[in-house]
Every structure is written in structure tokens, then in C-alpha cells.
Design a protein around this motif. Structure first.
Motif, mmCIF file in Angstrom:
data_model
loop_
_atom_site.group_PDB
_atom_site.id
_atom_site.type_symbol
_atom_site.label_atom_id
_atom_site.label_comp_id
_atom_site.label_asym_id
_atom_site.label_seq_id
_atom_site.Cartn_x
_atom_site.Cartn_y
_atom_site.Cartn_z
ATOM 1 N N THR A 76 38.379 34.807 55.667
ATOM 2 C CA THR A 76 39.135 34.078 55.047
ATOM 3 C C THR A 76 38.943 34.122 53.384
ATOM 4 O OG1 THR A 76 39.615 32.623 56.956
ATOM 5 C CG2 THR A 76 40.412 31.793 54.526
ATOM 6 N N MET A 77 37.727 33.961 53.034
ATOM 7 C CA MET A 77 37.171 33.940 51.811
ATOM 8 C C MET A 77 37.502 35.260 50.919
ATOM 9 S SD MET A 77 35.970 31.095 50.714
ATOM 10 C CE MET A 77 34.720 31.429 49.246
ATOM 11 N N ILE A 78 37.226 36.268 51.705
ATOM 12 C CA ILE A 78 37.478 37.832 51.087
ATOM 13 C C ILE A 78 38.968 38.273 50.809
ATOM 14 C CG2 ILE A 78 36.980 39.970 51.375
ATOM 15 C CD1 ILE A 78 34.499 39.270 52.792
ATOM 16 N N TYR A 79 39.632 37.874 52.081
ATOM 17 C CA TYR A 79 41.176 38.468 51.993
ATOM 18 C C TYR A 79 41.941 37.250 51.417
ATOM 19 C CZ TYR A 79 39.003 41.811 54.928
ATOM 20 O OH TYR A 79 38.458 43.125 55.239
ATOM 21 N N ILE A 80 41.937 36.060 51.456
ATOM 22 C CA ILE A 80 42.914 35.229 51.078
ATOM 23 C C ILE A 80 42.426 34.212 49.727
ATOM 24 C CG2 ILE A 80 44.096 33.038 51.711
ATOM 25 C CD1 ILE A 80 44.170 34.068 54.632
ATOM 26 N N ILE A 81 41.140 33.658 49.888
ATOM 27 C CA ILE A 81 40.777 32.628 48.818
ATOM 28 C C ILE A 81 40.410 33.365 47.518
ATOM 29 C CG2 ILE A 81 39.268 30.836 48.269
ATOM 30 C CD1 ILE A 81 41.385 30.388 50.475
ATOM 31 N N ILE A 82 39.276 34.257 47.706
ATOM 32 C CA ILE A 82 39.007 35.108 46.301
ATOM 33 C C ILE A 82 39.867 35.581 45.544
ATOM 34 C CG2 ILE A 82 37.259 36.714 45.781
ATOM 35 C CD1 ILE A 82 35.761 34.350 46.284
ATOM 36 N N PRO A 83 40.883 36.462 46.067
ATOM 37 C CA PRO A 83 41.855 37.139 45.389
ATOM 38 C C PRO A 83 42.909 35.784 44.472
ATOM 39 C CG PRO A 83 41.791 38.087 47.514
ATOM 40 C CD PRO A 83 41.046 37.069 47.614
ATOM 41 N N GLN A 84 43.099 34.876 45.179
ATOM 42 C CA GLN A 84 43.684 33.809 44.509
ATOM 43 C C GLN A 84 43.008 33.083 43.296
ATOM 44 O OE1 GLN A 84 46.311 31.144 46.850
ATOM 45 N NE2 GLN A 84 45.705 32.184 48.668
ATOM 46 N N ALA A 85 41.517 32.943 43.898
ATOM 47 C CA ALA A 85 40.948 32.103 42.836
ATOM 48 C C ALA A 85 40.569 33.155 41.529
ATOM 49 C CB ALA A 85 39.484 31.642 43.492
ATOM 50 N N PHE A 86 40.588 34.327 41.816
ATOM 51 C CA PHE A 86 39.972 35.437 40.698
ATOM 52 C C PHE A 86 41.285 35.276 39.875
ATOM 53 C CE2 PHE A 86 39.597 39.570 38.909
ATOM 54 C CZ PHE A 86 38.351 39.387 38.556
ATOM 55 N N LYS A 87 42.586 35.163 40.248
ATOM 56 C CA LYS A 87 43.646 35.164 39.631
ATOM 57 C C LYS A 87 43.759 34.076 38.687
ATOM 58 C CE LYS A 87 48.825 35.477 39.782
ATOM 59 N NZ LYS A 87 50.013 35.500 40.545
ATOM 60 N N ASN A 88 43.447 32.908 39.137
ATOM 61 C CA ASN A 88 43.320 31.708 38.301
ATOM 62 C C ASN A 88 42.310 31.708 37.314
ATOM 63 O OD1 ASN A 88 45.358 30.753 40.305
ATOM 64 N ND2 ASN A 88 43.888 29.529 41.506
ATOM 65 N N VAL A 89 41.221 32.326 37.306
ATOM 66 C CA VAL A 89 40.278 32.073 36.350
ATOM 67 C C VAL A 89 40.073 33.283 35.652
ATOM 68 C CG1 VAL A 89 39.039 30.534 37.998
ATOM 69 C CG2 VAL A 89 38.439 33.004 38.064
ATOM 70 N N LEU A 90 40.821 34.504 35.850
ATOM 71 C CA LEU A 90 40.839 35.753 35.007
ATOM 72 C C LEU A 90 40.854 35.572 33.668
ATOM 73 C CD1 LEU A 90 40.430 38.437 35.839
ATOM 74 C CD2 LEU A 90 42.641 38.844 35.652
ATOM 75 N N PRO A 91 41.662 34.590 33.165
ATOM 76 C CA PRO A 91 41.469 34.377 31.590
ATOM 77 C C PRO A 91 40.290 33.785 31.201
ATOM 78 C CG PRO A 91 43.836 33.590 32.480
ATOM 79 C CD PRO A 91 42.678 33.941 33.521
ATOM 80 N N ALA A 92 39.716 32.630 31.926
ATOM 81 C CA ALA A 92 38.534 32.154 31.423
ATOM 82 C C ALA A 92 37.372 33.485 31.705
ATOM 83 C CB ALA A 92 38.007 30.907 32.497
ATOM 84 N N LEU A 93 37.257 34.030 32.584
ATOM 85 C CA LEU A 93 36.331 35.219 32.613
ATOM 86 C C LEU A 93 36.599 36.188 31.504
ATOM 87 C CD1 LEU A 93 36.633 36.186 36.470
ATOM 88 C CD2 LEU A 93 34.790 34.951 35.226
ATOM 89 N N ALA A 94 37.757 36.459 30.945
ATOM 90 C CA ALA A 94 37.825 37.327 29.873
ATOM 91 C C ALA A 94 37.214 36.683 28.718
ATOM 92 C CB ALA A 94 39.514 37.641 29.630
ATOM 93 N N ASN A 95 37.430 35.343 28.585
ATOM 94 C CA ASN A 95 36.774 34.627 27.388
ATOM 95 C C ASN A 95 35.502 34.791 27.519
ATOM 96 O OD1 ASN A 95 39.111 33.777 26.013
ATOM 97 N ND2 ASN A 95 39.738 32.252 27.665
ATOM 98 N N GLU A 96 34.867 34.662 28.714
ATOM 99 C CA GLU A 96 33.185 34.694 28.922
ATOM 100 C C GLU A 96 32.841 36.119 28.336
ATOM 101 O OE1 GLU A 96 29.205 34.169 29.993
ATOM 102 O OE2 GLU A 96 31.046 32.823 29.613
ATOM 103 N N PHE A 97 33.585 36.889 28.611
ATOM 104 C CA PHE A 97 33.189 38.382 28.117
ATOM 105 C C PHE A 97 33.105 38.322 26.423
ATOM 106 C CE2 PHE A 97 34.783 42.367 26.100
ATOM 107 C CZ PHE A 97 33.953 43.196 26.470
#
Length: 235
Positions: A148-169
Motif C-alpha cells: 500500500t505504501m509503495i503503490y498508493i501512498i508514496i506516489p501521492q505523497a511524493f506529488k504533494n511534496v515535490l515542490p518542497a523537495l525541489a526547494n531543498e535542492f
């Protein structure tokens, strides 16, 4: 100004110091971001799994192991976020890897481990923001918790935090400017080398600052474009 420009950048091909330093800065930043994402995701999964399941898990080996991993993760986050990155870099270079001369590897490890602590909290917030119904949907499809984490939760979470991760870069790109403390010839160190050769501080330091500014503006533009695309995809 023209004479100063010629003295600091043209004579003896001193501009090559900046080019070589820029390559080192980008290499360290890119590799450290990859390491930080891997470490951050692992720590975020441990922390979020503990927060969501600790109360409902029956006492056993699994609960004990999860508790130990969560305690280690919390200690890691406390130590890394509570100490300056330059101190971590020097500890890594002068103590942990004192026998190694691979300054890039040491810098990547130091900055990657530091970045991982911040990425972990970013990803954890993304995981915790995913609706609890998504976990139930995964279970209704026959998935266990890891699936559930790999196929459902992580993809959604990653999409939500992608801009924040880019700012961390972007933040990490600027943080690597302290790599000169371990004699790594990055962009900032290159400017300092030119200054030591010409005894002129203004031109090389302003040049380094402008290069960082251009890079940050470019990556900020990419982040803004990414955020617009993500908003449009949600409509």
C-alpha cells in the motif's frame, strides 16, 4: 573595471577556476540530493509507519523493531537538524574519514546525510497528509501495508511534496559553498583562490555571487513551472 576583469578572469586563464569549481559544486549537489532523497524517504516511512500503527500493533518482534528504528530515526533527525552543516562536514572529513583523500565523496556523504534529515520531514508530512481512506482502499485491493505504501501512498505523497523537495535542492546548492572548509575546490573556493592570486576581492567574489544567483533563479523558475504543472494536472 575592465582592468580588474582582465586581471581576475582573463590573465592566466583564471576563469577556468570558476568553471572547474562550478562543475564540482553541481556534482556534489546532485549526488547529495540523490542520497538525501533515499535516506529521507526511508526515515519518513519508518516515522510515519510508527505514528500510524504503533498503538494498534500487537506486542511482538515487529513492534519492538519498529520502535527501535523510530528511536534511531528521531535521534538522527535531532542531531543532524540541531548541528551546523559545516561542523558535520568537518567531523566527516577530519574524524570519520580522516584516512580518505576523496573530498568529493566525503562532501556528498556529509551534505546528503544533512539533506536527508530535512527531506525526511518533508516526505513524512506528505505521507501523513494522504487521506486515511487511501490505506483502506489499498487493503480492500488485497495489498499489505508495504505494498500500500509503495503503490498508493508514496506516489501521492511524493506529488504533494515535490515542490518542497525541489526547494531543498536549491537550499543544498547554496549550502555546498562551505565545502572549502575541507579544501574541496568548489565554486566558492575557486573565487577565493582567484582573490589570493590577484589580491583583489571585489571582482572574484561578486562573480561567484552572480553565478550562484543565476543558478538559484534558474532552478526557482523550474520549481515554479513544476508547481503550475502540478496544479493544472489536479484540475
Amino acid at each position: 573595471m575592465q582592468a580588474q576583469f582582465d586581471l581576475n578572469f582573463i590573465q592566466d586563464n583564471r576563469w577556468k577556476y570558476l568553471v572547474d569549481g562550478l562543475q564540482v559544486t553541481l556534482k556534489v549537489t546532485f549526488l547529495a540530493v540523490l542520497l538525501g532523497i533515499v535516506v529521507g524517504i526511508l526515515v519518513a516511512i519508518i516515522r510515519s509507519t510508527y505514528d500510524k500503527n504503533n498503538k494498534d500493533m500487537p506486542m511482538g518482534v515487529g513492534k519492538v523493531v519498529l520502535g527501535i528504528l523510530n528511536a534511531i530515526s528521531r535521534l538522527y533527525l535531532t542531531v543532524i537538524r540541531g548541528t551546523p552543516v559545516v561542523v558535520q562536514l568537518m567531523i566527516m572529513y577530519y574524524i570519520i574519514f580522516a584516512s580518505s583523500n576523496n573530498k568529493i565523496m566525503v562532501s556528498v556523504l556529509a551534505f546528503g546525510i544533512n539533506s536527508g534529515a530535512y527531506v525526511a520531514e518533508i516526505v513524512r508530512s506528505g505521507i501523513m497528509s494522504v487521506d486515511e481512506g487511501q490505506f483502506e482502499a489499498g487493503r480492500s485491493l488485497g495489498f499489505n501495508y508495504p505494498q500500500t505504501m509503495i503503490y498508493i501512498i508514496i506516489p501521492q505523497a511524493f506529488k504533494n511534496v515535490l515542490p518542497a523537495l525541489a526547494n531543498e535542492f536549491i537550499v543544498l546548492l547554496k549550502e555546498t559553498s562551505v565545502a572549502g572548509y575541507v579544501a574541496l575546490q568548489d565554486l566558492t573556493k575557486a573565487g577565493d583562490i582567484i582573490r589570493s592570486r590577484t589580491y583583489s576581492a571585489f571582482m572574484p567574489l561578486i562573480g561567484v555571487a552572480l553565478i550562484y544567483l543565476v543558478m538559484v533563479m534558474f532552478f526557482t523558475w523550474l520549481v515554479a513551472k513544476l508547481e503550475r504543472r502540478l496544479r493544472n494536472s489536479e484540475r
